[in-house]
Design an enzyme around this catalytic site. Structure first.
Site: not given
Ligand code: FMN
Ligand code: FAD
Ligand code: FAD
Ligand code: FMN
Ligand code: FES
Ligand code: FES
Lengths: 306, 281, 306, 281
Positions: A27, A52, A77-78, A105, A135, A170, A248
């Site tokens: 997401s 999200g 991002i928020g 999500n 988040c 999550k 992660g």
């Molecule tokens: C730019 C960005 C935006 C994200 N937005 C969301 C989100 O809207 N909802 C959510 O559950 N996780 C969000 N995440 C978290 C990711 O889904 C993921 O849990 C986290 O980045 C860890 O995985 P990674 O190391 O492969 O990036 C966001 C991550 C990034 C980098």
């Protein structure tokens, strides 16, 4: 060497939802899936999680939203998103054709938000709901629900009552005790768990003498956090009996295999997909190659062996 | 828009801290997906003849950009660079070495592989620009203007094309644009060349039908304001930190009259009146 | 530009102990200081922390002890050390001549261990004791004491009674609530706090299909964890009024400045000193240069401004 | 032992996956502390004449090593490589590209800077080795034996020097050692050259006064055991994962009869009977 090996079987059953393979785009790093079309056919994916979604549209945070760190990315991002209604009406019909699992999500600020949003989106044709109680970039709500096991249980129980699709919760690595939250969510009726969301971190612009982000802290993701995510994925997998989706810092097929060995039913790829649009495609190929090379016929042979 | 492997043809310093990089997408690399560990066996320098043709693979709008990533593991993310020129199987970038990403790009040597995703975003709508046109560049903001000027110079609906370029001190990039414009005006902050001062001191928008600007935010803001007073159409190319460059992360949004817009897909070129500098107005 | 600036003042008062500068070599990455002599004169340092000392000698963990990760290092040394007695008798007399603050890092497995070890070492000529209640690599004890605020308070109170030198307590990022532990330690009499110790992580050898480390998990350090360490340093600094020594991924003078802006009285350098022996020397020079360039006369001008 | 900047003189593949790197510590770089962003202006190839002299900066024992780090940000840690030759202001390494670290080293080009810390550790006590000597190498374990053989060949107390080298398949490094030894015996696992089998199949320790071995743990263990039965003195060079290479982190310890020892400062060369392979015996 023996040459007549059969192609490894990547199919994953995620609480009733059958995925072609365990690779899910995470997401917030995959938009609503349309952005990837110039690069590959999204149908090759096990699935993807939408950005999200919240009950009402959100503009997201102002100021700087991204900061690179060593082997990592911080974001704030928020939860910018068009709201569930616009998603279901305008976007979902367009992306349904992708032929891969769509996981909505869902974020929120209040209990009522979560319940209403999940109910609303679960009436649509999405395949699963991923409840984001983790988040770190939204002031009121979001992560607060994922920190305390009792609060997490309460929101899961309430959402579950009206959610018409499998519910994946999550989890936040910022919870004092992620295993306790995991157990509470399982008990409250979660069908699956996913982890980890980003880790709360701080970046300072020493020249300007102020925090980089308007919110001061922001969420850290990417290869830097992989050892921590892998440890938590194992801890949670050992503690619950519902499927766990690990993520992660995953960059390669071997990283994906490590998470599966740590107990993950499937995995998600976030930051690495931003670095190169074709990352998920490559990870699927690498995972297949790894399994062939190591003579692993299906993921269940290695799942949770660590 | 594609993500493909290219080969560095030439990477040369043209002024202190300013480099020009040409990369080639060729049959030999077009199919490759992975950055090989050592250099690819392509060292030929394609003669850069840009008069002839456009980019061979898809139409490129001036102001569009590519996301570039070298073999270096750090920094993690690719970096956006505007198309300085595009012709045949070659794309050229003009860039300033600032932090880790541009330094990694500056270390590219002939034959080194580069992963490039693009052309990304929306550029200047060449076919839709007419009459007397001013290009306003601040510093490295001049990068997209070579290709823009070449494309505009071919348009029958353009009657005059003035380049107004501001620099801190050192001039660069002007000679590449000179063949395509009717006039060049220069300002430097230290007065070492041209008029001492800012670009806004040497151009009044009123006589122009369109002003196209690229440079630092304070300059864009000033240009926007003076165009507004003068009633001149104004397009600006905006910078933002990017992660994906393809619209997937929402990291690059800016505030506009129509709400949040992603610089990487909705821009980087926007009508100036759309952009709310400083988050509001 | 003005040229007659005075050299910035780097002197730090750490609960009565005056340090030449805020740069301290971190425990476990600097041996007992003698290893650095071929590279630079240790007297240039603000101070250094010894390898973790325990009441009795310990052989440390068997099996693989190190694993590199993206921008990080995982270690599972397991407090190998010659014991306090041998340290005081054989090593301390040799290293006293260094002319820099010597901080004895003390580990333990039981409350009695901690009390006895701190008392013993505090009778020697060391300048300060750093109580390590945060080592993730020792089965019984170590980190367990740093996880729960009440347990942490108890060990600090007991140690403090007989410890004859200023007591700095080293906190664990693996604590559910590091701020609560920090507050409890302050209340229990700690003179200073240091953080963070390594973050618990997991590495898997996917080819061997087993964990890399015999203990399964190990501690993650290095640049990868800097955003997390910086966030925790700020959180703890804001919550207590005793000095806080920050660490975690510091590689440059600007990193050091960021930790000080986040509220640190001084900083420690661990992993980066393993990468290059002369790292601490370089960080001191870079910090001076940063302060001159940014016209900062003394650290107090920037301390805690974030 | 010092930590200084060197310049890559030559980095050449000598067999598939096996490279030889020479680095030079010169007046031009000796004083520099930082890895510059682009190459240093030294491209001359010093003629490698190793017959003449020893390393100019401090005595080097055969079996000692350097910790090498390139400009690449990843991997974080330097990598230990044994001295293959050292003479004048040049040090030479023979290495196998395995993971990220050796790949970064393999990418060095002439003129590139390298940070090297060394000579580290304790090597073979050349002056203390006498009579009939066998050198046993397994694979890339042959790396330190060129310098070792050259040094031993000058010793009047050595009566014969036999090199026994085992490889998986491809031979390498032998011709560099040949001038200094009285005999070379080769085994390959696939039988493609020499005897098919392991080094231990082609040497019995009994006729030797000393056996010096470097290679994978199972080989060292087998050599240790057969030397013990034969009553022959045996020294082994042991590998361990390292972080600092200078004794500060305790990451490289092995279990010995006298407790934990750090491979980086107490070794890498140990009397074989000291080393408890598999943690115990
Ligand atoms: C730019 C960005 C935006 C994200 N937005 C969301 C989100 O809207 N909802 C959510 O559950 N996780 C969000 N995440 C978290 C990711 O889904 C993921 O849990 C986290 O980045 C860890 O995985 P990674 O190391 O492969 O990036 C966001 C991550 C990034 C980098
Ligand atoms: C659409 C677009 C087109 C661009 N075209 C060009 C071009 O043609 N030539 C050129 O030289 N540069 C161009 N840039 C800017 C270039 O991408 C930045 O120089 C680069 O992102 C900074 O990366 P770095 O690795 O040098 O520095 P970093 O180490 O990433 O950062 C150095 C400093 O730059 C700031 N910064 C980081 N990212 C950006 C950004 N995207 N914009 C502004 N500041 C940033 C950081 O705050 C930091 O202080 C473009 C940017 C965008 C968004
Ligand atoms: C004292 C000493 C001298 C050495 N001399 C030479 C030499 O002259 N020539 C040469 O080719 N190699 C030599 N090595 C080994 C060389 O340092 C390793 O190849 C290197 O550490 C592995 O690094 P990498 O970056 O290639 O692989 P990594 O990516 O670090 O690891 C690849 C694999 O190697 C394993 N590994 C990591 N570190 C070591 C290690 N130190 N020893 C054994 N396995 C390891 C890992 O488990 C991993 O599976 C020496 C090692 C030591 C300790
Ligand atoms: C190899 C190694 C050994 C360590 N041993 C100790 C120790 O004995 N006692 C202790 O308190 N911390 C120990 N640490 C933790 C460091 O002192 C420091 O808290 C941590 O590494 C974070 O800082 P860094 O990122 O700068 O390395 C050790 C760290 C490493 C890498
Ligand atoms: S950079 Fe990711 S949306 Fe623009
Ligand atoms: S590698 Fe650090 S002690 Fe040997």
């Amino acid at each position: 060497m023996e040459e007549n090996k059969t192609t490894p079987n990547l199919v994953v059953d995620l609480c009733g939802l059958s995925l072609k393979n365990p690779v899910i785009a995470a997401s917030g790093t995959f938009g609503f899936g349309e952005e990837i079309e110039p690069f590959y056919d999204p149908s090759i994916l096990g699935g993807f999680c939408t950005k999200g979604l919240t009950r009402r549209p959100r503009p997201g945070n102002s100021g700087i939203r991204l900061q690179e760190t060593r082997a990592g990315l911080m974001n704030s991002i928020g939860l910018q998103n068009p709201g569930i209604e616009a998603f279901v009406r305008d976007i979902l019909p367009r992306i349904r054709r992708f032929g891969t699992a769509i996981i909505a999500n869902v974020g929120g600020e209040t209990m009522e938000d979560y319940v209403a949003a999940c109910y609303e989106v679960s009436k649509s044709s999405v395949d699963m709901v991923e409840l984001n109680i983790s988040c770190p970039n939204v002031k009121h709500g979001g992560m607060a629900f994922g920190i305390d096991p009792d609060v997490a249980a309460k929101v899961v129980r309430s959402v579950k009552r009206s959610c018409r699709k499998p519910l994946m919760v999550k989890l936040s690595p910022n919870a004092p005790d992620i295993v306790a939250v995991a157990r509470a969510c399982e008990k409250a009726g979660a069908d699956a768990l996913s982890l980890i969301n980003t880790i709360s971190g701080l970046a300072i612009d020493v020249h300007a003498r102020r925090p980089v982000f308007a919110n001061v802290t922001a969420g850290l993701s990417g290869p830097a956090i992989k050892p921590i995510a892998l440890r938590m994925t194992r801890d949670v997998s050992k503690a619950v009996s519902i499927p766990v989706v690990g993520m992660g810092g995953i960059e390669t097929g071997e990283d994906a295999a490590a998470f599966i060995m740590a107990g993950a039913a499937a995995i998600q790829v976030g930051t690495a997909g931003l670095v190169r649009p074709d990352t998920c495609q490559r990870i699927i190929a690498e995972l297949l190659e790894f399994m062939s090379r190591e003579d692993i016929g299906s993921l269940s042979e290695i799942r949770g062996i660590i | 828009m594609k993500s493909d492997l290219y080969v560095a043809l030439e990477n040369r310093q043209i002024a202190p801290g300013i480099m020009r990089l040409s990369i080639q997408r060729s049959e030999a690399t077009g199919g490759m997906r992975e950055l090989p560990e050592r250099e690819i066996g392509i060292k030929r320098k394609t003669p850069l003849n840009f008069e002839a043709e456009d980019w061979a693979y898809s139409p490129v709008e001036p102001g569009q950009f590519f996301m570039l990533k070298t073999r270096a593991v750090e920094p993690l993310l690719p970096r956006p660079l505007s198309v300085h020129e595009a012709s045949g199987d070659v794309v050229v970038f003009l860039y300033q070495t600032r932090g880790a990403g541009t330094k990694a790009i500056a270390a590219l040597e002939t034959g080194d592989p580069v992963l490039a995703t693009g052309p990304c975003g929306r550029g200047f709508p060449v076919d839709d620009i007419t009459g007397r046109v001013a290009l306003i560049a601040g510093g490295i903001g001049i990068a997209p203007f070579r290709y823009l000027a070449r494309r505009l110079s071919k348009s029958p609906s353009i009657s005059s094309l003035v380049l107004v370029a501001g620099f801190r001190s050192m001039l660069f990039g002007l000679e590449d644009i000179a063949p395509f414009v009717t006039e060049i005006r220069v300002a430097t902050e230290d007065g070492s060349a041209g008029t001492k001062g800012f670009v806004t001191d040497i151009i009044a928008p009123a006589p122009f039908d369109a002003v196209l600007a690229c440079g630092p935010i304070p300059m864009l803001k000033a240009v926007k304001d003076s165009c507004k007073s003068a009633g001149t159409r104004c397009l600006v190319s905006v910078e933002a930190r990017m992660a994906c460059g393809i619209g997937a992360c929402l990291g690059c949004t800016i505030n506009t009259r129509s709400g949040n817009r992603r610089v990487c897909v909705d821009g980087p070129v926007f009508p100036a009146e759309e952009v709310l500098f400083d988050g509001g107005e």
